[in-house]
Design an enzyme around this catalytic site. Structure first.
Site, PDB file in Angstrom:
ATOM      1  N   ASP A  30      83.105 -19.736   7.092  1.00 42.24           N
ATOM      2  CA  ASP A  30      84.379 -19.009   7.009  1.00 42.24           C
ATOM      3  C   ASP A  30      84.618 -18.076   8.196  1.00 42.24           C
ATOM      4  O   ASP A  30      85.738 -17.652   8.420  1.00 42.24           O
ATOM      5  CB  ASP A  30      84.519 -18.269   5.664  1.00 42.24           C
ATOM      6  CG  ASP A  30      83.402 -17.296   5.382  1.00 42.24           C
ATOM      7  OD1 ASP A  30      82.517 -17.132   6.233  1.00 42.24           O
ATOM      8  OD2 ASP A  30      83.415 -16.699   4.280  1.00 42.24           O
ATOM      9  N   ARG A  31      83.576 -17.772   8.968  1.00 40.11           N
ATOM     10  CA  ARG A  31      83.787 -16.914  10.141  1.00 40.11           C
ATOM     11  C   ARG A  31      83.933 -17.761  11.400  1.00 40.11           C
ATOM     12  O   ARG A  31      83.532 -18.921  11.427  1.00 40.11           O
ATOM     13  CB  ARG A  31      82.581 -15.991  10.347  1.00 40.11           C
ATOM     14  CG  ARG A  31      82.406 -15.001   9.234  1.00 40.11           C
ATOM     15  CD  ARG A  31      81.278 -14.052   9.562  1.00 40.11           C
ATOM     16  NE  ARG A  31      81.201 -13.033   8.535  1.00 40.11           N
ATOM     17  CZ  ARG A  31      80.707 -11.823   8.706  1.00 40.11           C
ATOM     18  NH1 ARG A  31      80.218 -11.478   9.879  1.00 40.11           N
ATOM     19  NH2 ARG A  31      80.683 -10.961   7.728  1.00 40.11           N
ATOM     20  N   ASP A  51      78.368 -20.192   6.053  1.00 41.38           N
ATOM     21  CA  ASP A  51      79.189 -20.907   5.071  1.00 41.38           C
ATOM     22  C   ASP A  51      80.540 -21.357   5.627  1.00 41.38           C
ATOM     23  O   ASP A  51      81.406 -21.804   4.876  1.00 41.38           O
ATOM     24  CB  ASP A  51      79.391 -20.055   3.814  1.00 41.38           C
ATOM     25  CG  ASP A  51      80.085 -18.736   4.096  1.00 41.38           C
ATOM     26  OD1 ASP A  51      79.944 -18.223   5.222  1.00 41.38           O
ATOM     27  OD2 ASP A  51      80.766 -18.214   3.198  1.00 41.38           O
ATOM     28  N   SER A 105      76.509 -16.101   3.391  1.00 48.76           N
ATOM     29  CA  SER A 105      77.348 -16.109   4.572  1.00 48.76           C
ATOM     30  C   SER A 105      76.571 -16.087   5.879  1.00 48.76           C
ATOM     31  O   SER A 105      75.755 -16.949   6.132  1.00 48.76           O
ATOM     32  CB  SER A 105      78.322 -14.934   4.492  1.00 48.76           C
ATOM     33  OG  SER A 105      79.237 -15.025   5.531  1.00 48.76           O
ATOM     34  N   HIS A 106      76.787 -15.038   6.669  1.00 49.34           N
ATOM     35  CA  HIS A 106      76.182 -14.953   8.001  1.00 49.34           C
ATOM     36  C   HIS A 106      74.752 -14.402   7.940  1.00 49.34           C
ATOM     37  O   HIS A 106      74.096 -14.296   8.966  1.00 49.34           O
ATOM     38  CB  HIS A 106      77.029 -14.032   8.862  1.00 49.34           C
ATOM     39  CG  HIS A 106      77.228 -12.693   8.218  1.00 49.34           C
ATOM     40  ND1 HIS A 106      78.015 -12.539   7.110  1.00 49.34           N
ATOM     41  CD2 HIS A 106      76.686 -11.491   8.473  1.00 49.34           C
ATOM     42  CE1 HIS A 106      77.970 -11.277   6.723  1.00 49.34           C
ATOM     43  NE2 HIS A 106      77.166 -10.622   7.526  1.00 49.34           N
ATOM     44  N   ASP A 119      79.882 -19.604  11.004  1.00 53.11           N
ATOM     45  CA  ASP A 119      78.718 -18.962  10.391  1.00 53.11           C
ATOM     46  C   ASP A 119      78.082 -19.830   9.299  1.00 53.11           C
ATOM     47  O   ASP A 119      78.425 -21.003   9.146  1.00 53.11           O
ATOM     48  CB  ASP A 119      79.111 -17.595   9.823  1.00 53.11           C
ATOM     49  CG  ASP A 119      80.020 -17.732   8.615  1.00 53.11           C
ATOM     50  OD1 ASP A 119      80.767 -18.730   8.543  1.00 53.11           O
ATOM     51  OD2 ASP A 119      79.996 -16.853   7.733  1.00 53.11           O
ATOM     52  N   LYS A 156      88.790 -16.898   4.337  1.00 53.63           N
ATOM     53  CA  LYS A 156      88.878 -17.047   5.779  1.00 53.63           C
ATOM     54  C   LYS A 156      88.278 -18.398   6.147  1.00 53.63           C
ATOM     55  O   LYS A 156      87.520 -18.965   5.373  1.00 53.63           O
ATOM     56  CB  LYS A 156      88.182 -15.895   6.478  1.00 53.63           C
ATOM     57  CG  LYS A 156      86.743 -15.628   6.092  1.00 53.63           C
ATOM     58  CD  LYS A 156      86.343 -14.289   6.673  1.00 53.63           C
ATOM     59  CE  LYS A 156      84.866 -13.984   6.495  1.00 53.63           C
ATOM     60  NZ  LYS A 156      84.534 -13.533   5.138  1.00 53.63           N
TER      61      LYS A 156
HETATM   62  C1  G16 Z   1      82.301 -10.631   4.039  1.00 58.28           C
HETATM   63  C2  G16 Z   1      83.690 -10.414   3.547  1.00 58.28           C
HETATM   64  C3  G16 Z   1      84.562  -9.935   4.662  1.00 58.28           C
HETATM   65  C4  G16 Z   1      83.973  -8.699   5.292  1.00 58.28           C
HETATM   66  C5  G16 Z   1      82.566  -8.992   5.755  1.00 58.28           C
HETATM   67  C6  G16 Z   1      81.846  -7.764   6.260  1.00 58.28           C
HETATM   68  O1  G16 Z   1      82.297 -11.681   4.948  1.00 58.28           O
HETATM   69  O2  G16 Z   1      84.225 -11.600   3.006  1.00 58.28           O
HETATM   70  O3  G16 Z   1      85.816  -9.686   4.133  1.00 58.28           O
HETATM   71  O4  G16 Z   1      84.740  -8.282   6.373  1.00 58.28           O
HETATM   72  O5  G16 Z   1      81.811  -9.476   4.674  1.00 58.28           O
HETATM   73  O6  G16 Z   1      81.687  -6.891   5.223  1.00 58.28           O
HETATM   74  P1  G16 Z   1      80.776  -5.618   5.356  1.00 58.28           P
HETATM   75  O7  G16 Z   1      81.318  -4.854   6.527  1.00 58.28           O
HETATM   76  O8  G16 Z   1      80.939  -4.906   4.054  1.00 58.28           O
HETATM   77  O9  G16 Z   1      79.366  -6.081   5.632  1.00 58.28           O
HETATM   78  P2  G16 Z   1      81.272 -12.863   4.793  1.00 58.28           P
HETATM   79  O10 G16 Z   1      81.567 -13.779   5.933  1.00 58.28           O
HETATM   80  O11 G16 Z   1      79.928 -12.194   4.873  1.00 58.28           O
HETATM   81  O12 G16 Z   1      81.543 -13.438   3.442  1.00 58.28           O
END
Ligand code: G16
Length: 540
Positions: free
Chosen positions: A280-281, A278, A112-113, A276, A375
């Site tokens: 989704d953000r 991938d 992801s990010h 981000d 998302k």
């Molecule tokens: C993931 C989850 C999200 C979550 C985020 C932050 O996002 O899919 O639902 O809000 O991580 O999580 P944490 O606070 O546990 O680091 P992504 O975009 O990283 O897949």
């Protein structure tokens, strides 16, 4: 020929908030990926005869991992894998393909990010047939399998050409290489009023989308430039790179500072957005106006009906518990059911499948709807463009009108990244131990009214997920949440979420508006002393 390779369990293959995320080097290490993929097959009850979708965000190791997973799927009897060209698929596009092709599930390769590259992070996430992240029952089964794996199976064959679109075979398995963008772009055209957005684009409106050298570059070019008529220059950092150009592909004011500088400058475009690693953000920003993810969610909830795909109205809305209650105010005013779930998109799946929620969002820059089960960054950008096209207001004017109608939930999240894991865990454990004694006690300048360790009972299947964050309410309505991130790979990350409702003064700096909650957090948790940090690393 199918090879059976003996292996032994590797410690720590427990999926976190969103799949298994580790250093790229760890994933590249002997048997690491193979052990986990074999454990996925076991955890889902075998892959024989199944159809999967496969793709990733293009970060380092994406292509090699794709080839390995294809050979392992073939060796374990999968019927078919639908894979994005060159191994690429954004997370929402993968979710869409799983759903539209009726696949049994999918594997998304992304952290992801988190930064990518040889020194960065890699990740593997399993999504189920509804297109959404596997629920905890499945991720727990995968983890259990990883603790007992003794061998894995892999086809001994040459790598496939993932650049060529079309259908081929790998052993007895069919592999279909698809354009990663086409189906997704078509879905967006069905949901939003592209004519209205195109008209906005030709009215002198200017926009800048920052793909952060991650997966959304090709998607943004196709949708914003080719289909909506924005100039090429509207998409910046549009070429996906294995290390995201050395950047941190997290769309927030800190990491998207190039875009933020532009949006806060004299020649700012009307609208800015970023996505981000991938895809989704999202981050939404107007000229001189940053929109927090929580506010963006509330604005979308209040205005989604302007988009054709949502003209029928919303069945309900949902947010993660740490996300601000700005959404709840819209829900209350519009008489919509509103749910608060633990952090993690997987918790929205049942609500979306059951038709209880149409729209979901999180403070961590995720917003989406029932169009997929993830998302969706570009979806949020298009929703905003559709709202701006319908209202012909600036982003600042949209926000001012929203706060005038619903009031403003001042909101901020402070992150302490890469802190000592033991210290962070004991900070949370000590707070947890005091929770039932905190009510009515002072905390810095505030007084605690209620304190709990958030536990969620899924209204659809009754499953209970406990210990999801410390939530403290104060007299006067302010709220504080503390939890440890489930997505980091270095030490621990403490997240401190703060909010306070204001009904009249909408022009304050959020840090100033939240100064009492910030002091209360320090008084209750002793972050400075316990973690040895004077200030947070990231403030959003
Ligand atoms: C993931 C989850 C999200 C979550 C985020 C932050 O996002 O899919 O639902 O809000 O991580 O999580 P944490 O606070 O546990 O680091 P992504 O975009 O990283 O897949």
């Amino acid at each position: 020929m199918i090879q059976t390779i003996p292996t032994t369990p590797i410690e720590g293959q427990k999926p976190g908030t969103s799949g298994l995320r580790k250093k790229t080097a760890q994933f590249r290490a002997l048997r690491y990926l193979e052990n986990f993929v074999q454990s996925i097959w076991t955890g889902i009850g075998g892959v024989a005869g199944k159809t999967l979708v496969l793709g990733g965000d293009g970060r380092a190791f994406n292509v090699d991992a794709t080839q390995t997973i294809l050979k392992m799927a073939a060796a374990s009897g999968a019927a078919k894998v639908i894979v994005g060209q060159n191994g690429l698929l954004s997370t929402p596009a993968a979710s869409n393909l799983i759903r539209t092709r009726g696949a049994d599930g999918g594997i998304i390769l992304s952290a992801s990010h988190n930064p990518g590259g040889d020194d960065g992070d890699f990740g593997v996430k399993y999504n189920t047939a509804n297109g959404g992240p596997a629920p905890e029952s499945v991720t727990n089964a995968i983890f259990k399998a990883s603790e007992a794996v003794t061998e894995y199976h892999i086809l001994d064959s040459a790598d496939l050409d993932l650049g060529a679109l079309g259908t081929t075979t790998l052993g007895d398995m069919t592999v279909e290489v698809v354009d990663p963008v086409a189906d997704y772009a078509t879905l967006m055209e069905q949901l939003f009023d592209f004519d209205a957005i195109r008209a906005l684009m030709t009215s002198g409106f200017t926009l800048r989308f920052d793909a952060m050298h991650a997966i959304t570059g090709p998607y943004a070019r196709e949708i914003l430039v080719n289909r909506l008529g924005a100039p090429e220059s509207a998409v910046m950092n549009a070429t996906p790179l294995p290390d995201f150009g050395g950047g941190h592909p997290d769309p927030n004011p800190v990491w998207a500072h190039e875009l933020m500088g532009l949006m806060m400058g004299d020649d700012a475009p009307d609208f800015g957005a970023a996505s981000d690693g991938d895809g989704d953000r999202n981050m939404i920003v107007g000229r001189g106006t940053y929109v927090t993810p929580s506010d963006s969610l509330a604005v979308i909830a209040a205005n989604a009906h302007v988009a054709p795909g949502y003209a029928r109205g919303l069945a309900g809305v949902a947010r993660s518990m740490p996300t601000s209650a700005a959404l709840d105010r819209v829900a209350q005013a519009r008489d919509l059911p509103c749910y608060a779930t633990p952090t993690g998109w997987k918790f929205f799946g049942n609500l979306l499948d059951a038709g209880r929620a149409t729209l979901c969002g999180e403070e961590s820059a995720g917003t989406g709807s029932d169009h997929v089960r993830e998302k969706d960054g570009l979806w949020a950008v298009l929703m905003w463009l559709n709202i701006l096209a319908a209202k012909r207001l600036s982003v600042a004017e949209v926000m001012a009108a929203h706060w005038a109608e619903f009031g403003r939930n001042y909101y901020s999240r402070h992150d302490y990244e890469g802190v000592d894991k033991t210290a962070a865990e004991s900070l949370i454990a000590d707070l947890r131990a005091q929770l039932d004694k905190l009510a009515d006690l002072p905390a810095g300048p505030l007084v605690v009214s209620e304190a709990e360790d958030f536990s969620y009972t899924d209204p659809v299947d009754g499953s209970v997920t406990a210990a999801q964050g410390i939530q403290i309410m104060f007299e006067g309505g302010a709220r504080l949440v503390l939890r440890l991130s489930g997505t980091g790979t270095d030490g621990a990350t403490l997240r401190v979420y703060m909010e306070n409702f204001e009904s009249a003064d909408f022009g304050m700096d959020p840090q100033a508006a939240l100064v009492d909650v910030i002091a209360a957090a320090e008084a209750l948790a002793g972050i400075k002393t316990r973690l040895g940090r004077e200030t947070p690393d990231v403030v959003t």
